[in-house]
Write a protein that holds these residues in place. Structure first.
Motif, PDB file in Angstrom:
ATOM      1  N   GLU A  17       0.758  -1.049  -0.135  1.00  0.00           N
ATOM      2  CA  GLU A  17      -0.146  -0.062   0.051  1.00  0.00           C
ATOM      3  C   GLU A  17       0.795   1.165   0.042  1.00  0.00           C
ATOM      4  O   GLU A  17       0.608   2.036  -0.824  1.00  0.00           O
ATOM      5  N   GLU A  18       1.838   1.286   0.793  1.00  0.00           N
ATOM      6  CA  GLU A  18       2.737   2.425   0.982  1.00  0.00           C
ATOM      7  C   GLU A  18       3.506   2.987  -0.424  1.00  0.00           C
ATOM      8  O   GLU A  18       3.785   3.736  -0.984  1.00  0.00           O
ATOM      9  N   SER A  19       3.891   1.352  -0.796  1.00  0.00           N
ATOM     10  CA  SER A  19       5.017   1.723  -2.014  1.00  0.00           C
ATOM     11  C   SER A  19       4.251   2.025  -3.235  1.00  0.00           C
ATOM     12  O   SER A  19       4.797   2.549  -4.337  1.00  0.00           O
ATOM     13  N   LEU A  20       3.092   1.733  -3.536  1.00  0.00           N
ATOM     14  CA  LEU A  20       2.083   2.008  -4.585  1.00  0.00           C
ATOM     15  C   LEU A  20       1.276   3.309  -4.338  1.00  0.00           C
ATOM     16  O   LEU A  20       0.455   3.670  -5.182  1.00  0.00           O
ATOM     17  N   ALA A  21       1.279   3.985  -3.178  1.00  0.00           N
ATOM     18  CA  ALA A  21       0.665   5.216  -2.947  1.00  0.00           C
ATOM     19  C   ALA A  21       1.047   6.365  -3.818  1.00  0.00           C
ATOM     20  O   ALA A  21       2.260   6.196  -4.294  1.00  0.00           O
ATOM     21  N   ALA A  22       0.146   7.483  -4.112  1.00  0.00           N
ATOM     22  CA  ALA A  22       0.631   8.696  -4.652  1.00  0.00           C
ATOM     23  C   ALA A  22       0.466   9.770  -3.886  1.00  0.00           C
ATOM     24  O   ALA A  22      -0.454  10.450  -4.123  1.00  0.00           O
ATOM     25  N   THR A  28      -5.178   6.994  -7.507  1.00  0.00           N
ATOM     26  CA  THR A  28      -5.761   6.738  -6.338  1.00  0.00           C
ATOM     27  C   THR A  28      -7.273   6.212  -6.270  1.00  0.00           C
ATOM     28  O   THR A  28      -7.520   6.290  -7.548  1.00  0.00           O
ATOM     29  N   GLY A  29      -7.722   5.748  -5.353  1.00  0.00           N
ATOM     30  CA  GLY A  29      -9.156   5.215  -5.621  1.00  0.00           C
ATOM     31  C   GLY A  29      -8.922   3.573  -5.685  1.00  0.00           C
ATOM     32  O   GLY A  29      -8.398   2.966  -5.599  1.00  0.00           O
ATOM     33  N   ASP A  30     -10.581   3.149  -6.004  1.00  0.00           N
ATOM     34  CA  ASP A  30     -10.393   1.737  -6.021  1.00  0.00           C
ATOM     35  C   ASP A  30      -9.951   1.097  -7.170  1.00  0.00           C
ATOM     36  O   ASP A  30      -9.424  -0.061  -6.973  1.00  0.00           O
ATOM     37  N   GLY A  31      -9.848   1.548  -8.135  1.00  0.00           N
ATOM     38  CA  GLY A  31      -8.936   1.001  -9.409  1.00  0.00           C
ATOM     39  C   GLY A  31      -7.511   1.527  -9.636  1.00  0.00           C
ATOM     40  O   GLY A  31      -6.789   1.075 -10.579  1.00  0.00           O
ATOM     41  N   SER A  58      -2.416   0.639  -5.920  1.00  0.00           N
ATOM     42  CA  SER A  58      -2.329   0.186  -4.551  1.00  0.00           C
ATOM     43  C   SER A  58      -3.545  -0.893  -4.316  1.00  0.00           C
ATOM     44  O   SER A  58      -3.611  -1.665  -3.436  1.00  0.00           O
ATOM     45  N   ALA A  59      -4.779  -0.411  -4.601  1.00  0.00           N
ATOM     46  CA  ALA A  59      -5.957  -0.959  -4.218  1.00  0.00           C
ATOM     47  C   ALA A  59      -6.116  -2.405  -5.017  1.00  0.00           C
ATOM     48  O   ALA A  59      -6.355  -3.478  -4.689  1.00  0.00           O
ATOM     49  N   LEU A  60      -5.806  -2.492  -6.167  1.00  0.00           N
ATOM     50  CA  LEU A  60      -5.738  -3.554  -6.963  1.00  0.00           C
ATOM     51  C   LEU A  60      -4.402  -4.468  -6.429  1.00  0.00           C
ATOM     52  O   LEU A  60      -4.947  -5.839  -6.561  1.00  0.00           O
ATOM     53  N   ALA A  61      -3.426  -4.208  -6.093  1.00  0.00           N
ATOM     54  CA  ALA A  61      -2.294  -4.977  -5.580  1.00  0.00           C
ATOM     55  C   ALA A  61      -2.655  -5.407  -4.086  1.00  0.00           C
ATOM     56  O   ALA A  61      -2.570  -6.762  -3.940  1.00  0.00           O
ATOM     57  N   LEU A  62      -3.529  -4.909  -3.330  1.00  0.00           N
ATOM     58  CA  LEU A  62      -4.157  -5.429  -2.141  1.00  0.00           C
ATOM     59  C   LEU A  62      -5.045  -6.659  -2.587  1.00  0.00           C
ATOM     60  O   LEU A  62      -5.042  -7.540  -1.789  1.00  0.00           O
ATOM     61  N   ARG A  63      -5.888  -6.466  -3.520  1.00  0.00           N
ATOM     62  CA  ARG A  63      -6.931  -7.420  -3.927  1.00  0.00           C
ATOM     63  C   ARG A  63      -6.268  -8.672  -4.456  1.00  0.00           C
ATOM     64  O   ARG A  63      -6.605  -9.908  -4.178  1.00  0.00           O
ATOM     65  N   CYS A  64      -5.174  -8.581  -5.265  1.00  0.00           N
ATOM     66  CA  CYS A  64      -4.299  -9.655  -5.765  1.00  0.00           C
ATOM     67  C   CYS A  64      -3.940 -10.328  -4.640  1.00  0.00           C
ATOM     68  O   CYS A  64      -3.662 -11.545  -4.658  1.00  0.00           O
ATOM     69  N   LEU A  65      -3.031  -9.568  -3.819  1.00  0.00           N
ATOM     70  CA  LEU A  65      -2.329 -10.234  -2.570  1.00  0.00           C
ATOM     71  C   LEU A  65      -3.116 -11.048  -1.882  1.00  0.00           C
ATOM     72  O   LEU A  65      -3.124 -12.092  -1.384  1.00  0.00           O
ATOM     73  N   ARG A  66      -4.475 -10.531  -1.578  1.00  0.00           N
ATOM     74  CA  ARG A  66      -5.610 -11.372  -0.801  1.00  0.00           C
ATOM     75  C   ARG A  66      -6.035 -12.496  -1.494  1.00  0.00           C
ATOM     76  O   ARG A  66      -5.924 -13.708  -1.079  1.00  0.00           O
TER      77      ARG A  66
END
Length: 222
Positions: free
Chosen positions: A97-102, A185-188, A191-199
């Motif tokens: 989340e932190e590394s892909l944040a903007a 930023t946002g759902d798409g 960072s959000a996509l990577a967290l979904r993939c990680l889960r």
């Protein structure tokens, strides 16, 4: 490129030159595409001699590898700062989340530059090969980091599985995002996509005991 800072003036100058060339290549690829861009143009744009270009990079596509590797380097540095024995999934997710944040224009620009390079790679096998190589190298460098964080709770096979899944989570997220017009930023966002993939990728690995003994593994929650 390694996350370890260059230790000498010569190494710092070398790293700075490599980055100048990488930025020049990315700018030219975005403006005219990798097919029509030449190594000579990249060298001229970066203000270096052609022989200097080939001293650092094997091809024009290879010139952008420092930029493609930068995100993985940031992510790995965040993981290296985490405490061993903590919830491994939570540590991975926080670093993603932190590394892909903007949070600023520089970070947003880096993500948008990656999007442009991944789009260009769709029609350029050599550029795709560089992207895959960067991810493979990132996965290999992640293995000892995961092993340290696992603190003896995972065997060598499972450490490699976690490193592979985590690397693929970011790769797939960035590739998916690059094919959309979603923002940084946002759902798409990446960072959000990577967290979904990680889960999703680690959710089937409950037997890995990613959390400390007696805790529920992170991928099963949320």
């Amino acid at each position: 490129m390694s996350t370890k800072p260059p230790s000498s003036l010569t190494e710092r100058r070398k790293a700075a030159t490599q980055l100048d060339i990488a930025h020049a290549a990315a700018e030219l690829f975005a403006a005219q595409g990798p097919h029509t861009t030449t190594a000579e143009e990249i060298a001229r744009q970066a203000g270096v001699a052609l022989r200097t270009f080939y001293r650092y990079f094997r091809s024009k596509q290879d010139a952008v590898s420092p930029l493609l590797a930068a995100g993985a380097d940031r992510w790995r540095a965040l993981l290296e700062a985490a405490e061993p024995g903590a919830d491994l999934f939570r540590s991975l997710a926080t670093a993603v989340e932190e590394s892909l944040a903007a949070p600023d224009e520089e970070a947003a620009g880096a993500l948008l530059r990656t999007r442009g390079l991944l789009r260009a790679a769709e029609d350029d096998p050599a550029l795709r090969a560089v992207w895959y190589r960067v991810n493979q190298e990132s996965e290999e460098r992640l293995v000892p980091v995961v092993a340290r964080l696992a603190d003896g709770r995972l065997d060598a096979l499972r450490v490699r599985l976690v490193a592979a899944a985590a690397t693929d989570a970011i790769r797939i997220a960035l590739e998916t995002w690059a094919g959309t017009e979603a923002g940084v930023t946002g759902d798409g966002a990446p960072s959000a996509l990577a967290l979904r993939c990680l889960r999703q990728l680690l959710g089937g690995m409950d037997a890995l005991s990613l959390a400390a003994d007696g805790e529920t593994p992170g991928p099963s929650s949320g």
